[in-house]
Enzyme design. Structure first.
Site, PDB file in Angstrom:
ATOM      1  N   LYS A  31      35.138  49.589  61.981  1.00 34.04           N
ATOM      2  CA  LYS A  31      35.607  50.967  62.147  1.00 34.04           C
ATOM      3  C   LYS A  31      36.463  51.033  63.403  1.00 34.04           C
ATOM      4  CE  LYS A  31      34.926  54.956  59.958  1.00 34.04           C
ATOM      5  NZ  LYS A  31      34.702  55.144  58.516  1.00 34.04           N
TER       6      LYS A  31
ATOM      7  N   THR B 152      36.505  59.295  46.830  1.00 34.35           N
ATOM      8  CA  THR B 152      35.168  59.467  47.411  1.00 34.35           C
ATOM      9  C   THR B 152      34.346  60.440  46.573  1.00 34.35           C
ATOM     10  OG1 THR B 152      36.024  58.961  49.587  1.00 34.35           O
ATOM     11  CG2 THR B 152      33.945  60.162  49.520  1.00 34.35           C
TER      12      THR B 152
ATOM     13  N   ASN C  46      38.613  66.819  51.886  1.00 34.32           N
ATOM     14  CA  ASN C  46      38.896  65.833  50.831  1.00 34.32           C
ATOM     15  C   ASN C  46      37.656  65.586  49.964  1.00 34.32           C
ATOM     16  OD1 ASN C  46      38.626  62.902  49.908  1.00 34.32           O
ATOM     17  ND2 ASN C  46      40.831  63.122  50.168  1.00 34.32           N
TER      18      ASN C  46
HETATM   19  P1  NAD Z   1      38.121  66.473  55.791  1.00 32.42           P
HETATM   20  O1  NAD Z   1      38.629  66.540  57.176  1.00 32.42           O
HETATM   21  O2  NAD Z   1      39.095  66.423  54.664  1.00 32.42           O
HETATM   22  O3  NAD Z   1      37.156  67.721  55.496  1.00 32.42           O
HETATM   23  C1  NAD Z   1      36.092  68.032  56.340  1.00 32.42           C
HETATM   24  C2  NAD Z   1      35.552  69.395  55.953  1.00 32.42           C
HETATM   25  O4  NAD Z   1      34.432  69.676  56.794  1.00 32.42           O
HETATM   26  C3  NAD Z   1      36.533  70.543  56.152  1.00 32.42           C
HETATM   27  O5  NAD Z   1      36.389  71.473  55.111  1.00 32.42           O
HETATM   28  C4  NAD Z   1      36.089  71.160  57.476  1.00 32.42           C
HETATM   29  O6  NAD Z   1      36.415  72.527  57.568  1.00 32.42           O
HETATM   30  C5  NAD Z   1      34.598  70.977  57.349  1.00 32.42           C
HETATM   31  N1  NAD Z   1      33.930  71.080  58.643  1.00 32.42           N
HETATM   32  C6  NAD Z   1      34.378  70.695  59.858  1.00 32.42           C
HETATM   33  N2  NAD Z   1      33.498  71.063  60.797  1.00 32.42           N
HETATM   34  C7  NAD Z   1      32.486  71.675  60.164  1.00 32.42           C
HETATM   35  C8  NAD Z   1      31.288  72.283  60.581  1.00 32.42           C
HETATM   36  N3  NAD Z   1      30.974  72.347  61.872  1.00 32.42           N
HETATM   37  N4  NAD Z   1      30.477  72.799  59.632  1.00 32.42           N
HETATM   38  C9  NAD Z   1      30.811  72.737  58.333  1.00 32.42           C
HETATM   39  N5  NAD Z   1      31.927  72.206  57.875  1.00 32.42           N
HETATM   40  C10 NAD Z   1      32.761  71.680  58.788  1.00 32.42           C
HETATM   41  O7  NAD Z   1      37.129  65.229  55.770  1.00 32.42           O
HETATM   42  P2  NAD Z   1      36.627  64.406  54.509  1.00 32.42           P
HETATM   43  O8  NAD Z   1      37.534  63.253  54.305  1.00 32.42           O
HETATM   44  O9  NAD Z   1      36.318  65.326  53.386  1.00 32.42           O
HETATM   45  O10 NAD Z   1      35.280  63.803  55.110  1.00 32.42           O
HETATM   46  C11 NAD Z   1      34.072  64.550  55.118  1.00 32.42           C
HETATM   47  C12 NAD Z   1      32.914  63.597  55.321  1.00 32.42           C
HETATM   48  O11 NAD Z   1      32.940  62.619  54.288  1.00 32.42           O
HETATM   49  C13 NAD Z   1      32.954  62.825  56.652  1.00 32.42           C
HETATM   50  O12 NAD Z   1      31.632  62.599  57.071  1.00 32.42           O
HETATM   51  C14 NAD Z   1      33.577  61.512  56.258  1.00 32.42           C
HETATM   52  O13 NAD Z   1      33.214  60.460  57.136  1.00 32.42           O
HETATM   53  C15 NAD Z   1      32.959  61.328  54.865  1.00 32.42           C
HETATM   54  N6  NAD Z   1      33.697  60.391  54.033  1.00 32.42           N
HETATM   55  C16 NAD Z   1      34.966  60.682  53.621  1.00 32.42           C
HETATM   56  C17 NAD Z   1      35.633  59.735  52.854  1.00 32.42           C
HETATM   57  C18 NAD Z   1      37.019  60.008  52.336  1.00 32.42           C
HETATM   58  O14 NAD Z   1      37.553  59.139  51.623  1.00 32.42           O
HETATM   59  N7  NAD Z   1      37.609  61.152  52.601  1.00 32.42           N
HETATM   60  C19 NAD Z   1      35.020  58.521  52.525  1.00 32.42           C
HETATM   61  C20 NAD Z   1      33.716  58.276  52.959  1.00 32.42           C
HETATM   62  C21 NAD Z   1      33.059  59.229  53.722  1.00 32.42           C
END
Ligand code: NAD
Length: 428
Positions: free
Chosen positions: A105, A189, A220
């Site tokens: 990472k 995801t 996402n």
């Molecule tokens: P993103 O930035 O697209 O979306 C994050 C979401 O969380 C947004 O809607 C944001 O408003 C919300 N958020 C932020 N702070 C918050 C809070 N305090 N309370 C509630 N909601 C809040 O990110 P993502 O890519 O969707 O990733 C979300 C999670 O999924 C992360 O933990 C990330 O590590 C994990 N993840 C994502 C992927 C991927 O391919 N996108 C893969 C594996 C894991």
């Protein structure tokens, strides 16, 4: 009481599982620290002509099974401990889905929202310059994570190719479609998590139209998941983002919510006045604003944390009413909460399995980058489904045979696969 950190939380599960699979003591220590922890400062000249310095990390946890793999996050709170925990989770995750990668990472301690686009590009390019010797298609292949996106991946690839005077589309994944990306990466995801959830619901002979789902996070992972579930007849009763959430026992249409989020910047935008939301557009009388804390404790069947880590803790686990939790976020549940959920018979599909669709399609992108092929969306979808269901089956079987939680079983499957490769390499 000693405060926990992301890495001590990872170690807590790791040590529990290592004990269960009865590793000899010397072998245990092989998993306790990453193989390499690269640190450096990124120095850029800002648009105002002043120098800005940001600490940067690339932590390479284990590469016994293949090149290191894992995203790079740009966040003001990114520190070595957090990046280390995420690197370790990546190594377990790639092994659980059985793709030929290790785990790594990266992170830069920066708030990209405080930078111009040009400055963000400079941070991205400088990251590659300072860590170049540790990166490469056969060495370590990064990807997007929090606050990094396809544009940033494209700049990083371009910088790497300039430095190495090579053509290297497979040095990084999550690139734009027009610059070596893969179809299906944006939804991967959520899609991967959806395949597992659907399989579980089928096997338990549950009816999706009886399943009430609450999703924390509408980015996402969360927004695509909400759409997949809604399309298959599940009732998405609540969604949220950083501003808060909305709840309707009758169900919410995620496609409409996505449109309004685009317009207003939040899932709670426009719909709500005080605690009661405007129902005109949604034909619902009882859409209510809720907090993120309330969302976690809602009366629902399936809870999907898809935003932050460390949200299901010893403080709220006892009040969680969902029977199933699918962890799309990384590290949303603490080890103490895990124990409470286990006692209460809540089944947790852990992050290292539930959100592994993203790295799986990254692997497909890496393969396409190496072979020069372009797979169709259907091929990506079919192969993703096969990988996710095979992984789910392996974890389910391990959980049953060893009477473990799914998290323990996933760690057990992953660690054993890592150990097989480590034994061949003479590391054990
Ligand atoms: P993103 O930035 O697209 O979306 C994050 C979401 O969380 C947004 O809607 C944001 O408003 C919300 N958020 C932020 N702070 C918050 C809070 N305090 N309370 C509630 N909601 C809040 O990110 P993502 O890519 O969707 O990733 C979300 C999670 O999924 C992360 O933990 C990330 O590590 C994990 N993840 C994502 C992927 C991927 O391919 N996108 C893969 C594996 C894991």
């Amino acid at each position: 009481m000693k405060t926990s950190t992301p890495y001590t939380r990872f170690q807590s599960t790791l040590h529990k599982v290592l004990k269960r699979i009865q590793l000899e003591s010397g072998q245990n220590t092989l998993f306790d620290e990453p193989q390499y922890a690269h640190k450096n400062n990124i120095v850029i000249t800002g648009d105002d002509g002043l120098q800005k310095t940001f600490p940067a990390f690339r932590i390479q946890y284990n590469n016994a099974r293949g090149p290191f793999k894992g995203g790079i996050r740009f966040h003001e709170d990114a520190d070595e401990d957090e990046v280390k925990a995420l690197a370790a989770l990546m190594a377990i995750k790639t092994a659980v889905v059985n793709i030929p990668f290790g785990g790594a990472k990266g992170g830069v301690q920066v708030n990209p929202k405080g930078l111009t686009k040009k400055e963000v590009q400079e941070v991205a390019r400088e990251y590659v310059r300072v860590f170049q010797e540790h990166l490469g298609p056969d060495i370590d292949c990064p990807a997007p994570d929090v606050n990094t996106n396809p544009d940033i991946m494209a700049w990083m690839r371009d910088e790497y190719e300039k430095l190495t005077r090579s053509y290297a589309p497979a040095m990084i994944t999550g690139k734009p479609l027009s610059f070596g990306g893969s179809l299906g990466r944006d939804t991967a995801t959520a899609r991967g998590g959806f395949f597992i959830l659907q399989e579980m619901v089928d096997r338990l002979a549950l009816d999706p139209s009886d399943m009430r789902v609450a999703i924390q996070g509408f980015g996402n992972a969360g927004a695509h998941m909400a759409r997949f579930l809604h399309n298959e007849g599940y009732i998405v009763v609540a969604v949220s983002d950083s501003q808060g959430g909305i709840y309707s026992p009758e169900g919410i249409d995620p496609v409409r919510i996505a449109k309004y989020k685009e317009k207003t910047g939040s899932v709670t935008g426009e719909y709500c006045e005080g605690s009661v939301c405007d129902t005109g557009r949604m034909n619902m009388d009882d859409v209510k604003k809720i907090t993120n804390a309330q969302l976690l404790e809602l009366d629902c069947d399936i809870l999907i944390p898809a935003a932050l880590d460390n949200v299901i803790t010893a403080d709220n686990a006892e009040r969680i009413k969902a029977k199933y939790i699918l962890e799309l976020a990384n590290g949303p549940t603490t080890p103490e909460a895990d124990e409470i959920l286990k006692k209460n018979d809540v089944r947790v599909i852990p992050d290292v399995l539930a959100n592994a669709g993203g790295v799986t399609v990254s692997y497909f992108e890496w393969s396409q980058g190496r072979s020069g092929e372009q797979w169709t969306a259907n091929i990506v979808d079919e192969r993703l489904k096969r990988v996710m269901l095979d992984a789910y089956k392996a974890v389910r079987r391990e959980a049953r045979r060893k009477e473990m939680t799914y998290r323990e079983a996933a760690f057990s499957v992953g660690i054993k696969r890592m150990m097989d490769a480590m034994a061949v390499r003479g590391w054990l």
